[in-house]
Design an enzyme around this catalytic site. Structure first.
Site, PDB file in Angstrom:
ATOM      1  N   GLU A  41     -11.868   5.647   4.826  1.00 52.47           N
ATOM      2  CA  GLU A  41     -11.295   6.421   5.935  1.00 52.47           C
ATOM      3  C   GLU A  41     -12.310   6.548   7.070  1.00 52.47           C
ATOM      4  O   GLU A  41     -11.946   6.484   8.239  1.00 52.47           O
ATOM      5  CB  GLU A  41     -10.828   7.798   5.468  1.00 52.47           C
ATOM      6  CG  GLU A  41      -9.648   7.773   4.517  1.00 52.47           C
ATOM      7  CD  GLU A  41      -8.370   7.186   5.072  1.00 52.47           C
ATOM      8  OE1 GLU A  41      -8.233   7.050   6.313  1.00 52.47           O
ATOM      9  OE2 GLU A  41      -7.483   6.842   4.273  1.00 52.47           O
ATOM     10  N   TRP A  86      -5.640   0.949  10.182  1.00 49.32           N
ATOM     11  CA  TRP A  86      -5.797   0.971   8.731  1.00 49.32           C
ATOM     12  C   TRP A  86      -5.628  -0.434   8.155  1.00 49.32           C
ATOM     13  O   TRP A  86      -6.264  -0.792   7.163  1.00 49.32           O
ATOM     14  CB  TRP A  86      -4.820   1.959   8.099  1.00 49.32           C
ATOM     15  CG  TRP A  86      -4.937   1.966   6.610  1.00 49.32           C
ATOM     16  CD1 TRP A  86      -3.985   1.582   5.712  1.00 49.32           C
ATOM     17  CD2 TRP A  86      -6.081   2.345   5.830  1.00 49.32           C
ATOM     18  NE1 TRP A  86      -4.471   1.707   4.429  1.00 49.32           N
ATOM     19  CE2 TRP A  86      -5.752   2.172   4.475  1.00 49.32           C
ATOM     20  CE3 TRP A  86      -7.353   2.807   6.146  1.00 49.32           C
ATOM     21  CZ2 TRP A  86      -6.648   2.449   3.440  1.00 49.32           C
ATOM     22  CZ3 TRP A  86      -8.238   3.079   5.112  1.00 49.32           C
ATOM     23  CH2 TRP A  86      -7.885   2.896   3.789  1.00 49.32           C
ATOM     24  N   TYR A 111       0.838  -1.204   0.000  1.00 47.86           N
ATOM     25  CA  TYR A 111       0.000   0.000   0.000  1.00 47.86           C
ATOM     26  C   TYR A 111       0.873   1.255   0.000  1.00 47.86           C
ATOM     27  O   TYR A 111       0.660   2.188  -0.788  1.00 47.86           O
ATOM     28  CB  TYR A 111      -0.933  -0.025   1.212  1.00 47.86           C
ATOM     29  CG  TYR A 111      -1.777   1.210   1.359  1.00 47.86           C
ATOM     30  CD1 TYR A 111      -2.809   1.479   0.472  1.00 47.86           C
ATOM     31  CD2 TYR A 111      -1.537   2.108   2.401  1.00 47.86           C
ATOM     32  CE1 TYR A 111      -3.589   2.626   0.608  1.00 47.86           C
ATOM     33  CE2 TYR A 111      -2.315   3.251   2.538  1.00 47.86           C
ATOM     34  CZ  TYR A 111      -3.328   3.504   1.647  1.00 47.86           C
ATOM     35  OH  TYR A 111      -4.090   4.641   1.781  1.00 47.86           O
TER      36      TYR A 111
END
Length: 191
Positions: free
Chosen positions: A47, A55, A25
């Site tokens: 988000e 995350w 990522y």
């Protein structure tokens, strides 16, 4: 903490080295400019779902989210009804948080009324002026900025839910409005 060498010897932001998922990522997505209403809606939703979680939890369920929310195509999600909300609450491939699911559906209904490109223009209008110095250490990376606070306010005023200043800044990082790769990080200036 400054950039550190990863398994391949390349310098990276320290957070990226926790897992292979983060490395991928970090190296290929985070901090790279993203445009398009549906693409930005997806990042906005992810988000929001990340709020209060790691995350990595979201990253590992991203394909489940995409499947559950029709690829985050705004027009399709805007057509979801109560039965879809119940389906989503039972979907083990996503985070089953009623408030976040309801916000995702409500936000699609709001955005479906906008002109094509309007979400893109609104978000990108809050990008900071170029020339911001690259952070040398993780402690120099903010969680909130005046721009993210303004973006949060603008989105809320437009009827978008679950987007506080911290979530707005994470969105800005993820979509390349800001480049918070550390100065020594190899991903700072991708090829």
């Amino acid at each position: 903490m400054t950039a550190i060498a990863g398994p391949d010897g390349g310098l990276r932001c320290p957070w990226a080295l926790a897992t292979e998922d983060y490395i991928a990522y970090h190296d290929t997505e985070w901090g790279r400019p993203i445009h398009g209403d549906d693409a930005l809606y997806e990042r906005l939703c992810l988000e929001a779902f990340q709020s209060g979680l790691s995350w990595l939890t979201i990253l590992r369920r991203r394909e489940g989210f995409r499947s559950a929310f029709s690829g985050f195509v705004i027009a399709e999600v805007a057509a979801f009804g109560p039965a879809d909300a119940e389906r989503l609450l039972a979907d083990e491939g996503i985070i089953r948080n009623r408030a976040k699911i309801e916000a995702t559906l409500a936000n699609a209904k709001v955005l479906a009324q906008w002109e094509t490109g309007e979400l893109d223009a609104l978000i990108w209008s809050h990008a900071p002026e170029p020339g911001r110095p690259a952070p040398a250490t993780i402690s120099e990376v903010p969680a909130v900025t005046p721009e993210s606070t303004a973006l949060s306010k603008a989105l809320k005023k437009a009827g978008i839910r679950f987007v506080g200043p911290t979530t707005a800044y994470a969105l800005m990082q993820a979509c390349g409005l800001v480049n918070d790769h550390l100065a020594a990080c190899a991903a700072r200036t991708p090829a």
